[in-house]
Design an enzyme around this catalytic site. Structure first.
Site, PDB file in Angstrom:
ATOM      1  N   GLY A 191       0.818  -1.199   0.000  1.00  0.00           N
ATOM      2  CA  GLY A 191       0.000   0.000   0.000  1.00  0.00           C
ATOM      3  C   GLY A 191       0.851   1.249   0.000  1.00  0.00           C
ATOM      4  CG  HIS A 232       3.548   2.932   5.872  1.00  0.00           C
ATOM      5  ND1 HIS A 232       4.393   1.967   6.377  1.00  0.00           N
ATOM      6  CD2 HIS A 232       3.785   4.056   6.597  1.00  0.00           C
ATOM      7  CE1 HIS A 232       5.097   2.474   7.372  1.00  0.00           C
ATOM      8  NE2 HIS A 232       4.757   3.738   7.526  1.00  0.00           N
ATOM      9  CB  CYS A 233       4.321  -0.838   1.076  1.00  0.00           C
ATOM     10  SG  CYS A 233       3.173  -1.675   2.174  1.00  0.00           S
ATOM     11  CB  ILE A 234       5.278   2.691  -2.567  1.00  0.00           C
ATOM     12  CG1 ILE A 234       4.202   3.777  -2.421  1.00  0.00           C
ATOM     13  CG2 ILE A 234       4.652   1.353  -2.915  1.00  0.00           C
ATOM     14  CD1 ILE A 234       3.474   4.076  -3.730  1.00  0.00           C
TER      15      ILE A 234
END
Length: 344
Positions: free
Chosen positions: A331, A333-335
């Site tokens: 999502g 936050h992950c990128i």
């Protein structure tokens, strides 16, 4: 020296990202690839409304990135294979005894446990590349870890997951004591709160095996935002119920029991691959705002923004469609990876 990872709510210098490049993560068809490029670009533009964004761009994607990102987003050429900056990029830390000093933890990154499909060796160098670019001191670590596998409150508390840090594909010789000692050395953790597992979909072939950043986060010291799957048809209904019971008994670094605020999951239960792990917990806090995941559900997306704005007073929540990100394994936050501001 004593390193400390600031809370995500601390003032940021900028946010770091990596522009997608062709490969298994981006997708096989032209439409899949275009969807992926557009999703990363949309997040970058949303963040740039609040704070500077710097994007690492593989040489093969230089022209596309320049065209899609425009002049408002700084672009730095560097080799890229995976493009989940939270996980392969640096985890930034500060030294309270040396104001103005920035550290960059360089975890060992092996593509979430070295699965056959993952291309990770180029992006495993990003922590050191970025540290050099910003003049940060590199904090080397032998722990296989990813930024999405930890959440901190900035005051010594860190959330982790047994199936991530103790994953034999990552750290075959680790135990809790060794992990906790390394987290104390690198990010200043004095209280490690262990979750037993993550969300169900995250254990699929392309999952991370339980990253905490789609499960729970600490918007402020002593408070938890927890993913809440309320539909009993979804396997995460039982998972989140058990995690809530466990976390209700835990304390933070200051010895406080957590005040838990539920963040309901969207109503959609399945996509073409099975039960979804769509989660509003996977948001990015930025200067003056929150970049929230959206899932095409007007009512649920609006409710999530309302909860997030209450959890982060004084910040405006904006929604970016995260379905193309979750379809690829993560999502917002992950990128993204925040760089805290330090006195110069």
């Amino acid at each position: 020296m004593t390193w400390r990872m600031p809370a995500e709510t601390a003032q940021h210098e900028r946010t770091w990202m990596a522009f997608p490049r062709e490969g298994i993560t981006l997708g096989e068809s032209t439409s899949d690839r275009e969807e992926g490029y557009a999703a990363w670009t949309a997040v970058a533009h949303a963040v740039a409304e609040f704070e500077p964004v710097t994007m690492l761009v593989d040489p093969t994607e230089r022209e596309r990135a320049a065209s899609m990102l425009g002049d408002g987003i700084e672009q730095v050429e560097a080799p890229v294979d995976e493009f989940w900056m939270r996980d392969h990029g640096p985890t930034f830390v500060v030294d309270d005894e040396r104001p103005g000093v920035l550290g960059a933890v360089d975890w060992v990154f092996n593509g979430w446990g070295a699965p056959e499909w993952s291309e990770w060796r180029k992006s495993a160098e990003h922590a050191r590349i970025i540290a050099d670019l910003v003049g940060a001191e590199t904090v080397s670590s032998l722990l296989v870890n990813e930024g999405g596998g930890i959440h901190v409150d900035g005051e010594g508390t860190v959330l982790v997951t047994e199936t991530v840090q103790l994953d034999p594909r990552r750290n075959p010789y680790a135990d809790r004591a060794r992990v906790e000692a390394e987290l104390a050395r690198t990010i200043g953790a004095t209280r490690v709160v262990w979750l037993s597992r993550g969300l169900t979909r995250d254990y699929d072939e392309f999952g991370t095996n339980g990253h905490v950043d789609i499960v729970a986060t600490m918007p402020s010291a002593g408070h938890l935002l927890l993913h809440d799957q309320r539909d009993p048809e979804h396997p995460d209904h039982e998972v989140t119920h058990e995690l809530r019971a466990h976390l209700a008994e835990q304390t933070d670094a200051a010895g406080r029991r957590f005040e838990i605020l539920d963040l309901p999951a969207p109503e959609t239960l399945r996509d073409d691959e099975g039960f979804v792990d769509w989660s509003y917990v996977n948001h990015l806090v930025v200067n003056g705002g929150v970049i929230a995941c959206g899932f095409g559900e007007e009512r649920a997306d609006a409710a999530a923004r309302e909860i997030l704005e209450a959890a982060y007073p004084g910040r405006r929540a904006v929604t970016v469609d995260a379905r193309p990100l979750f379809a690829r394994g993560g999502g917002i936050h992950c990128i993204t990876q925040q760089q805290p501001a330090v006195a110069r």
